[in-house]
Design a protein around this motif. Structure first.
Motif, PDB file in Angstrom:
ATOM      1  N   PRO A  97       0.780  -1.234   0.000  1.00 46.10           N
ATOM      2  CA  PRO A  97       0.000   0.000   0.000  1.00 46.10           C
ATOM      3  C   PRO A  97       0.817   1.294   0.000  1.00 46.10           C
ATOM      4  N   VAL A  98       2.117   1.225   0.260  1.00 52.93           N
ATOM      5  CA  VAL A  98       2.955   2.423   0.311  1.00 52.93           C
ATOM      6  C   VAL A  98       3.609   2.639  -1.055  1.00 52.93           C
ATOM      7  N   THR A  99       3.405   3.838  -1.596  1.00 50.76           N
ATOM      8  CA  THR A  99       4.046   4.223  -2.857  1.00 50.76           C
ATOM      9  C   THR A  99       4.986   5.376  -2.578  1.00 50.76           C
ATOM     10  N   ALA A 100       6.160   5.338  -3.185  1.00 50.38           N
ATOM     11  CA  ALA A 100       7.133   6.415  -3.026  1.00 50.38           C
ATOM     12  C   ALA A 100       7.828   6.652  -4.356  1.00 50.38           C
ATOM     13  N   PHE A 101       8.390   7.836  -4.480  1.00 51.95           N
ATOM     14  CA  PHE A 101       9.160   8.208  -5.659  1.00 51.95           C
ATOM     15  C   PHE A 101      10.558   8.566  -5.202  1.00 51.95           C
ATOM     16  N   ALA A 102      11.548   7.944  -5.799  1.00 52.67           N
ATOM     17  CA  ALA A 102      12.939   8.212  -5.431  1.00 52.67           C
ATOM     18  C   ALA A 102      13.653   8.825  -6.621  1.00 52.67           C
ATOM     19  N   THR A 103      14.308   9.945  -6.368  1.00 53.50           N
ATOM     20  CA  THR A 103      15.154  10.576  -7.380  1.00 53.50           C
ATOM     21  C   THR A 103      16.581  10.117  -7.112  1.00 53.50           C
ATOM     22  N   LEU A 104      17.222   9.590  -8.138  1.00 51.11           N
ATOM     23  CA  LEU A 104      18.561   9.029  -7.979  1.00 51.11           C
ATOM     24  C   LEU A 104      19.579   9.802  -8.791  1.00 51.11           C
ATOM     25  N   GLU A 105      20.729  10.030  -8.189  1.00 48.36           N
ATOM     26  CA  GLU A 105      21.884  10.549  -8.917  1.00 48.36           C
ATOM     27  C   GLU A 105      22.820   9.369  -9.104  1.00 48.36           C
ATOM     28  N   ILE A 106      23.324   9.218 -10.329  1.00 45.84           N
ATOM     29  CA  ILE A 106      24.166   8.059 -10.616  1.00 45.84           C
ATOM     30  C   ILE A 106      25.548   8.505 -11.071  1.00 45.84           C
ATOM     31  N   GLY A 109      17.098  17.681 -14.566  1.00 48.45           N
ATOM     32  CA  GLY A 109      16.925  18.384 -13.303  1.00 48.45           C
ATOM     33  C   GLY A 109      17.892  17.904 -12.244  1.00 48.45           C
ATOM     34  N   ALA A 110      17.393  17.852 -11.011  1.00 44.03           N
ATOM     35  CA  ALA A 110      18.247  17.579  -9.846  1.00 44.03           C
ATOM     36  C   ALA A 110      18.810  16.164  -9.808  1.00 44.03           C
ATOM     37  N   GLY A 111      18.220  15.246 -10.492  1.00 43.08           N
ATOM     38  CA  GLY A 111      18.709  13.874 -10.480  1.00 43.08           C
ATOM     39  C   GLY A 111      18.844  13.328 -11.881  1.00 43.08           C
ATOM     40  N   ARG A 137      23.546   9.170  -4.798  1.00 43.71           N
ATOM     41  CA  ARG A 137      22.675   9.915  -3.883  1.00 43.71           C
ATOM     42  C   ARG A 137      21.230   9.642  -4.264  1.00 43.71           C
ATOM     43  N   SER A 138      20.368   9.690  -3.252  1.00 42.20           N
ATOM     44  CA  SER A 138      18.935   9.517  -3.522  1.00 42.20           C
ATOM     45  C   SER A 138      18.125  10.456  -2.645  1.00 42.20           C
ATOM     46  N   SER A 139      16.947  10.747  -3.104  1.00 40.25           N
ATOM     47  CA  SER A 139      15.977  11.532  -2.348  1.00 40.25           C
ATOM     48  C   SER A 139      14.626  10.874  -2.573  1.00 40.25           C
ATOM     49  N   THR A 140      13.904  10.608  -1.486  1.00 38.17           N
ATOM     50  CA  THR A 140      12.657   9.864  -1.600  1.00 38.17           C
ATOM     51  C   THR A 140      11.498  10.677  -1.050  1.00 38.17           C
ATOM     52  N   ALA A 141      10.367  10.615  -1.747  1.00 39.27           N
ATOM     53  CA  ALA A 141       9.128  11.243  -1.289  1.00 39.27           C
ATOM     54  C   ALA A 141       8.046  10.169  -1.256  1.00 39.27           C
ATOM     55  N   ILE A 142       7.335  10.108  -0.134  1.00 38.40           N
ATOM     56  CA  ILE A 142       6.246   9.142   0.011  1.00 38.40           C
ATOM     57  C   ILE A 142       4.960   9.780  -0.512  1.00 38.40           C
TER      58      ILE A 142
END
Length: 186
Positions: A95-104, A130-132, A161-166
């Motif tokens: 039930p949990v959805t999240a979006f992760a922006t990744l820098e590679i 953009g940022a990732g 690096r990563s940034s995640t938003a639920i």
């Protein structure tokens, strides 16, 4: 469920196509993706995905061959990608959805893509500006389980690096029909 290559039933009448409705090359004018008949066909299939080609032809009042030719063309052009079931991750226990922006790391794109494709909870991957460098849609069984999924996602040397938003709610779920209607009207 429609089949792109199902034969006509023996003795089933193919009603003649109304004037202007053909299985020909498709729309005329600026938009060469779909026309009004294609739009009506896509909408019908989206609303009733288990409907057959013959029933589509009856409802759209065009020949069965016209519907089949339109489906074949729409599939060949990539407008229709499949007729599979829609599956809700929440109903599967995620039930949990999240979006992760990744820098590679530079030059690691193919390896990172392969790594992310091996994680079942990664539902989508997009390369972005953009940022990732990449954005992934991930699901988890709970917020605590989300940490496990994120650890697995970022536990790869190519991800720096990563940034995640639920996601809290989804007031406009994925939809395509308004876009189909607009494209068919152009």
């Amino acid at each position: 469920m429609p089949t792109a290559h199902s034969p006509s039933s023996p003795g089933s009448p193919n009603s003649p196509a109304p004037q202007g409705a053909s299985a020909g090359p498709g729309p005329v004018g600026g938009n060469d993706a779909i026309d009004a008949l294609d739009g009506r066909l896509i909408r019908l299939l989206a609303e009733e995905p288990r409907i057959g080609v013959l029933e589509c032809s009856r409802r759209l009042q065009v020949a069965r061959g016209t519907v089949q030719a339109r489906l074949d063309r729409l599939q060949a052009k990539g407008v229709i990608g499949g007729f599979g079931p829609e599956v809700d991750p929440a109903a599967l226990g995620y039930p949990v959805t999240a979006f992760a922006t990744l820098e590679i790391s530079q030059g690691q794109g193919a390896d990172v893509r392969a790594h992310l494709a091996s994680v079942p909870e990664v539902l989508e991957l997009h390369t972005i500006t953009g940022a990732g460098d990449m954005m992934v849609r991930i699901v988890a069984r709970s917020n605590a389980d989300l940490q496990r999924v994120i650890d697995r996602v970022v536990g790869f040397d190519g991800i720096v690096r990563s940034s995640t938003a639920i996601a809290l709610e989804n007031p406009v779920p994925y939809r395509i029909l308004p876009l189909v209607d607009q494209a068919a009207a152009e």
